[in-house]
Write an enzyme that holds these catalytic residues in place. Structure first.
Site: not given
Length: 271
Positions: A40, A109, A150
């Site tokens: 990331e 995300k 994540c």
């Protein structure tokens, strides 16, 4: 199916970070990797103050470099994430490229990392970033793959939707911190693998104790039985995980979690 998990340092120099990533991807190709996976924000310090300055629009510098390299080396490339600039917003976006350099997937995300742990980490991505609105899977010569970023991994519904679309592996560019990492990193990757009877692969930046945000590291690959195939420490490294996709079907046959779901009682639906 050989996966290279590239746990690289991230410096406050975008050009240098891209060069480092490309060098490590070349090394992975020499070592027989079918997929290379970056962490990331591989080209940008993980800091709200940096996302706009290091960001790029669709087809930007980092994306172009990765696309060309995937085609040159003939491998699949999960390009970590970059700050994507679009219509006045900033997204934490992962791009995937195929062996011909073509973009196969793009995941913004979806769940922003807004936490305030008493005595631990406080961070608010929503101060700068906007959320995506997609469940992301993509097709490869090895079958269907899933992609999230994540904090997304904490939401089992998202993982289950990818699984129901046929995902054999869930790739997760990530940057857990020194509060959440020791507590939940391995636990989450093993649990999502067991829940969905698939492989999970998480790739973090290497740890920089002097950074404004200290990543946990510990890049990891887990099989459908929950066994850890490889796991890094804090250091700069590239790990290799050889995934036997036939193992997935064997586990699903032995332990019928997916086929035994009571969809007459409950159901996870995509939008």
């Amino acid at each position: 199916m050989r996966i290279a998990l590239i746990q690289m340092p991230v410096l406050p120099d975008k050009v240098k970070n891209i060069q480092t990533a490309c060098g490590k991807i070349r090394e992975a190709a020499k070592n027989g990797a079918d997929f290379a996976v970056l962490p990331e924000m591989f080209c940008c310090p993980y800091d709200n103050s940096c996302f706009g300055a290091y960001g790029e629009p669709e087809g930007g510098e980092a994306q172009t470099a990765l696309s060309h390299l995937a085609a040159e080396l003939g491998l699949y490339l999960v390009g970590g994430t970059v700050p994507e600039l679009s219509e006045g917003r900033i997204y934490n976006t992962s791009y995937v490229y195929g062996p011909d350099g073509r973009q196969l997937a793009k995941h913004r995300k979806a769940h922003l990392f807004d936490i305030d742990v008493q005595g631990g980490q406080r961070f608010r991505e929503s101060d700068t970033l906007s959320p995506g609105n997609a469940i992301t899977t993509f097709e490869t010569a090895f079958g269907t793959m899933g992609l999230c970023v994540c904090f997304d991994l904490r939401f089992e519904e998202l993982a289950r939707c990818m699984c129901l679309r046929g995902a054999k592996v869930i790739f997760v560019p990530a940057a857990f911190n020194m509060t959440t990492g020791p507590a939940h990193w391995e636990l989450l990757f093993r649990q999502r693998a067991v829940d969905n009877q698939c492989f999970t692969v998480g790739v973090s930046p290497a740890r920089d104790e002097q950074g404004s945000y200290v990543a946990y590291g510990n890049s990891i690959a887990v099989d459908p039985w929950g066994a850890v195939l490889c796991r890094a420490g804090a250091e700069e490294t590239t790990l290799y995980a050889d995934l036997d996709v036939e193992r997935l079907e064997a586990v699903r046959a032995q332990l019928p979690i997916l086929s035994a779901r009571r969809t007459d009682l409950y159901e996870v639906r995509e939008k």
